[in-house]
Design a protein around this motif. Structure first.
Motif, short mmCIF file in Angstrom:
data_model
loop_
_atom_site.label_atom_id
_atom_site.label_comp_id
_atom_site.label_asym_id
_atom_site.label_seq_id
_atom_site.Cartn_x
_atom_site.Cartn_y
_atom_site.Cartn_z
N ALA A 33 0.82 -1.23 0.00
CA ALA A 33 0.00 0.00 0.00
C ALA A 33 0.84 1.26 0.00
O ALA A 33 0.40 2.31 -0.47
CB ALA A 33 -0.94 0.00 1.21
N VAL A 34 2.06 1.18 0.54
CA VAL A 34 2.91 2.37 0.60
C VAL A 34 4.08 2.32 -0.39
O VAL A 34 5.00 3.12 -0.30
CB VAL A 34 3.42 2.64 2.04
CG1 VAL A 34 2.26 2.92 2.97
CG2 VAL A 34 4.30 1.51 2.56
N GLY A 35 4.03 1.37 -1.34
CA GLY A 35 5.01 1.40 -2.42
C GLY A 35 6.15 0.40 -2.35
O GLY A 35 7.11 0.51 -3.11
N TYR A 36 6.06 -0.58 -1.48
CA TYR A 36 7.10 -1.60 -1.38
C TYR A 36 6.55 -2.93 -1.88
O TYR A 36 5.52 -3.39 -1.40
CB TYR A 36 7.57 -1.77 0.07
CG TYR A 36 8.44 -0.64 0.56
CD1 TYR A 36 9.82 -0.76 0.57
CD2 TYR A 36 7.88 0.55 0.99
CE1 TYR A 36 10.62 0.29 1.01
CE2 TYR A 36 8.66 1.61 1.43
CZ TYR A 36 10.04 1.47 1.43
OH TYR A 36 10.82 2.51 1.86
N SER A 37 7.21 -3.56 -2.83
CA SER A 37 6.76 -4.87 -3.31
C SER A 37 7.32 -5.98 -2.45
O SER A 37 6.82 -7.10 -2.46
CB SER A 37 7.19 -5.07 -4.77
OG SER A 37 8.59 -4.96 -4.89
N ASP A 38 8.34 -5.68 -1.67
CA ASP A 38 8.99 -6.68 -0.81
C ASP A 38 8.78 -6.32 0.65
O ASP A 38 9.21 -5.26 1.11
CB ASP A 38 10.48 -6.70 -1.15
CG ASP A 38 11.29 -7.68 -0.34
OD1 ASP A 38 10.73 -8.39 0.52
OD2 ASP A 38 12.51 -7.73 -0.56
N ALA A 39 8.10 -7.20 1.39
CA ALA A 39 7.83 -6.95 2.81
C ALA A 39 9.11 -6.85 3.62
O ALA A 39 9.17 -6.11 4.61
CB ALA A 39 6.93 -8.05 3.38
N PHE A 40 10.15 -7.58 3.23
CA PHE A 40 11.42 -7.53 3.97
C PHE A 40 12.09 -6.17 3.81
O PHE A 40 12.60 -5.60 4.77
CB PHE A 40 12.35 -8.67 3.53
CG PHE A 40 11.81 -10.02 3.86
CD1 PHE A 40 11.76 -10.47 5.18
CD2 PHE A 40 11.31 -10.84 2.87
CE1 PHE A 40 11.24 -11.71 5.50
CE2 PHE A 40 10.79 -12.09 3.19
CZ PHE A 40 10.75 -12.53 4.50
N ALA A 41 12.09 -5.63 2.59
CA ALA A 41 12.67 -4.29 2.36
C ALA A 41 11.85 -3.24 3.12
O ALA A 41 12.42 -2.33 3.72
CB ALA A 41 12.69 -3.97 0.87
N PHE A 42 10.53 -3.39 3.09
CA PHE A 42 9.68 -2.47 3.85
C PHE A 42 10.00 -2.55 5.34
O PHE A 42 10.15 -1.52 6.00
CB PHE A 42 8.20 -2.80 3.61
CG PHE A 42 7.29 -2.17 4.61
CD1 PHE A 42 7.05 -0.79 4.60
CD2 PHE A 42 6.68 -2.93 5.60
CE1 PHE A 42 6.22 -0.21 5.54
CE2 PHE A 42 5.85 -2.35 6.54
CZ PHE A 42 5.62 -0.99 6.52
N SER A 43 10.08 -3.74 5.88
CA SER A 43 10.36 -3.91 7.32
C SER A 43 11.70 -3.29 7.69
O SER A 43 11.82 -2.63 8.74
CB SER A 43 10.34 -5.39 7.70
OG SER A 43 9.04 -5.91 7.60
N ALA A 44 12.70 -3.47 6.84
CA ALA A 44 14.01 -2.88 7.11
C ALA A 44 13.94 -1.36 7.08
O ALA A 44 14.51 -0.68 7.94
CB ALA A 44 15.03 -3.39 6.09
N ALA A 45 13.23 -0.80 6.11
CA ALA A 45 13.09 0.66 6.02
C ALA A 45 12.29 1.19 7.21
O ALA A 45 12.63 2.24 7.77
CB ALA A 45 12.40 1.04 4.71
N PHE A 46 11.24 0.49 7.60
CA PHE A 46 10.43 0.92 8.74
C PHE A 46 11.28 0.93 10.01
O PHE A 46 11.27 1.91 10.76
CB PHE A 46 9.22 0.00 8.91
CG PHE A 46 8.18 0.53 9.85
CD1 PHE A 46 7.12 1.28 9.38
CD2 PHE A 46 8.25 0.28 11.22
CE1 PHE A 46 6.14 1.78 10.24
CE2 PHE A 46 7.29 0.78 12.09
CZ PHE A 46 6.24 1.53 11.60
N LYS A 47 12.03 -0.14 10.22
CA LYS A 47 12.87 -0.22 11.43
C LYS A 47 13.96 0.85 11.40
O LYS A 47 14.28 1.45 12.42
CB LYS A 47 13.47 -1.60 11.59
CG LYS A 47 14.19 -1.76 12.90
CD LYS A 47 14.51 -3.19 13.23
CE LYS A 47 15.09 -3.25 14.62
NZ LYS A 47 15.27 -4.61 15.08
N ARG A 48 14.53 1.10 10.23
CA ARG A 48 15.58 2.12 10.10
C ARG A 48 15.03 3.52 10.43
O ARG A 48 15.69 4.31 11.09
CB ARG A 48 16.17 2.09 8.70
CG ARG A 48 17.34 3.02 8.48
CD ARG A 48 17.94 2.90 7.08
NE ARG A 48 16.99 3.22 6.02
CZ ARG A 48 16.44 2.35 5.19
NH1 ARG A 48 16.75 1.07 5.27
NH2 ARG A 48 15.58 2.74 4.26
N THR A 49 13.82 3.81 9.98
CA THR A 49 13.27 5.15 10.19
C THR A 49 12.53 5.30 11.51
O THR A 49 12.53 6.38 12.09
CB THR A 49 12.32 5.56 9.05
OG1 THR A 49 11.26 4.61 8.96
CG2 THR A 49 13.04 5.64 7.73
#
Length: 114
Positions: free
Chosen positions: A68-84
């Protein structure tokens, strides 16, 4: 554009093309006005939207929120979420949707004190 279409696969070049300026001009003007580069801002905006979705749509999976927010990969999204955000999406959801802690000595509903 970033607010209207946050899940779009934005690049500085595609933003510049839509704005009708060069990549360098867009990057400089955006950074001067907003205080951070366009794609850094986009990541923060996406994570803000994701945090809202994680708490508002408890039935949605992390992968669904990621898409929904533009990430096709849940792992990349999770890493970005945790980083920010400093916390994983799942942990954020647990803490954001749990009841606030009670001050010491405050009776909890359903518990009788004698």
């Amino acid at each position: 554009l970033l607010h209207e279409e946050p899940a779009a696969p934005w690049t500085v070049a595609s933003l510049a093309g839509r704005a009708g300026v060069s990549r360098a001009t867009l990057a400089k003007r955006f950074t001067d006005l907003v205080g951070e580069p366009p794609l850094t801002y986009l990541t923060r905006w996406r994570m803000t939207l994701a945090a809202d979705l994680l708490t508002e749509r408890e039935a949605a999976t992390v992968a669904e929120v990621a898409r929904a927010v533009g990430y096709s990969d849940a792992f990349a999204f999770s890493a970005a979420f945790k980083r920010t955000r400093g916390i994983s999406p799942s942990a954020y959801r647990r803490t954001a949707t749990s009841p606030p802690p009670q001050p010491a000595g405050t009776p909890r509903p359903g518990i009788a004190f004698k």
